[in-house]
Design a protein around this motif. Structure first.
Motif, PDB file in Angstrom:
ATOM      1  N   ASP A   1       0.869  -1.177   0.000  1.00 17.68           N
ATOM      2  CA  ASP A   1       0.000   0.000   0.000  1.00 17.68           C
ATOM      3  C   ASP A   1       0.908   1.229   0.000  1.00 17.68           C
ATOM      4  O   ASP A   1       2.095   1.119  -0.245  1.00 17.68           O
ATOM      5  CB  ASP A   1      -0.978  -0.019   1.179  1.00 17.68           C
ATOM      6  CG  ASP A   1      -0.292  -0.129   2.538  1.00 17.68           C
ATOM      7  OD1 ASP A   1       0.839   0.377   2.689  1.00 17.68           O
ATOM      8  OD2 ASP A   1      -0.878  -0.720   3.454  1.00 17.68           O
ATOM      9  N   GLU A   2       0.334   2.374   0.305  1.00 21.52           N
ATOM     10  CA  GLU A   2       1.109   3.610   0.243  1.00 21.52           C
ATOM     11  C   GLU A   2       2.256   3.646   1.264  1.00 21.52           C
ATOM     12  O   GLU A   2       3.258   4.310   1.055  1.00 21.52           O
ATOM     13  CB  GLU A   2       0.214   4.838   0.469  1.00 21.52           C
ATOM     14  CG  GLU A   2      -0.835   5.049  -0.588  1.00 21.52           C
ATOM     15  CD  GLU A   2      -2.083   4.219  -0.341  1.00 21.52           C
ATOM     16  OE1 GLU A   2      -2.347   3.797   0.814  1.00 21.52           O
ATOM     17  OE2 GLU A   2      -2.805   3.955  -1.313  1.00 21.52           O
TER      18      GLU A   2
ATOM     19  N   THR B   1      -7.841  -3.227  -2.322  1.00 20.04           N
ATOM     20  CA  THR B   1      -7.787  -1.787  -2.119  1.00 20.04           C
ATOM     21  C   THR B   1      -8.955  -1.396  -1.238  1.00 20.04           C
ATOM     22  O   THR B   1     -10.050  -1.928  -1.367  1.00 20.04           O
ATOM     23  CB  THR B   1      -7.882  -1.015  -3.453  1.00 20.04           C
ATOM     24  OG1 THR B   1      -9.094  -1.378  -4.110  1.00 20.04           O
ATOM     25  CG2 THR B   1      -6.705  -1.329  -4.343  1.00 20.04           C
TER      26      THR B   1
ATOM     27  N   THR C   1     -10.509   2.237   0.510  1.00 20.84           N
ATOM     28  CA  THR C   1     -10.412   3.660   0.797  1.00 20.84           C
ATOM     29  C   THR C   1     -11.795   4.184   1.126  1.00 20.84           C
ATOM     30  O   THR C   1     -12.782   3.775   0.531  1.00 20.84           O
ATOM     31  CB  THR C   1      -9.790   4.446  -0.369  1.00 20.84           C
ATOM     32  OG1 THR C   1      -9.725   5.813   0.006  1.00 20.84           O
ATOM     33  CG2 THR C   1     -10.565   4.315  -1.651  1.00 20.84           C
TER      34      THR C   1
ATOM     35  N   GLU D   1      -4.390  14.358   0.316  1.00 23.45           N
ATOM     36  CA  GLU D   1      -3.239  13.750   0.957  1.00 23.45           C
ATOM     37  C   GLU D   1      -3.491  13.693   2.459  1.00 23.45           C
ATOM     38  O   GLU D   1      -3.972  14.645   3.059  1.00 23.45           O
ATOM     39  CB  GLU D   1      -1.989  14.576   0.658  1.00 23.45           C
ATOM     40  CG  GLU D   1      -0.725  13.912   1.101  1.00 23.45           C
ATOM     41  CD  GLU D   1       0.505  14.629   0.579  1.00 23.45           C
ATOM     42  OE1 GLU D   1       1.441  14.789   1.366  1.00 23.45           O
ATOM     43  OE2 GLU D   1       0.504  15.022  -0.599  1.00 23.45           O
TER      44      GLU D   1
END
Length: 102
Positions: free
Chosen positions: A45-46, A67, A69, A76
């Protein structure tokens, strides 16, 4: 020299792999070889990036990447936002319904 997964499929940067022992899936962002073998760095992931020995991974499709979200926009996240999300995630996993380990 090409780098291959445990069944002989060639791995390239941008490929998606799965570490089937625990089901971790990610995109290959770096590849290295040394005297002990071949390794791929994957972005799960990020925030999470992990090195795996290619003897233990297999190529997979991007469609299997999980994923999640809840963001309505692509803003951000701040460090505090990330800490808050982790805190909520961990606290929900540590409910009173959890089974003890002995």
């Amino acid at each position: 020299m090409s780098v291959t997964d445990k069944i002989g499929n060639e791995i390239e940067v941008g490929s998606y792999i799965i570490y089937s022992s625990v089901g971790t899936i990610g995109e290959v962002i770096d590849i290295k070889t040394d005297e002990k073998g071949s390794w791929v760095l994957i972005a799960v992931d990020e925030l999470t990036k992990l090195w795996y020995n290619t003897k233990y991974i297999e190529l997979t499709d991007k469609k299997y990447v999980k994923t999640s979200t809840n963001d309505k926009d692509d803003k951000e996240l701040s460090v505090d936002d990330i800490k808050e999300r982790i805190k909520h995630s961990v606290s929900s996993e540590m409910s009173s319904d959890a089974v003890g380990g002995g």
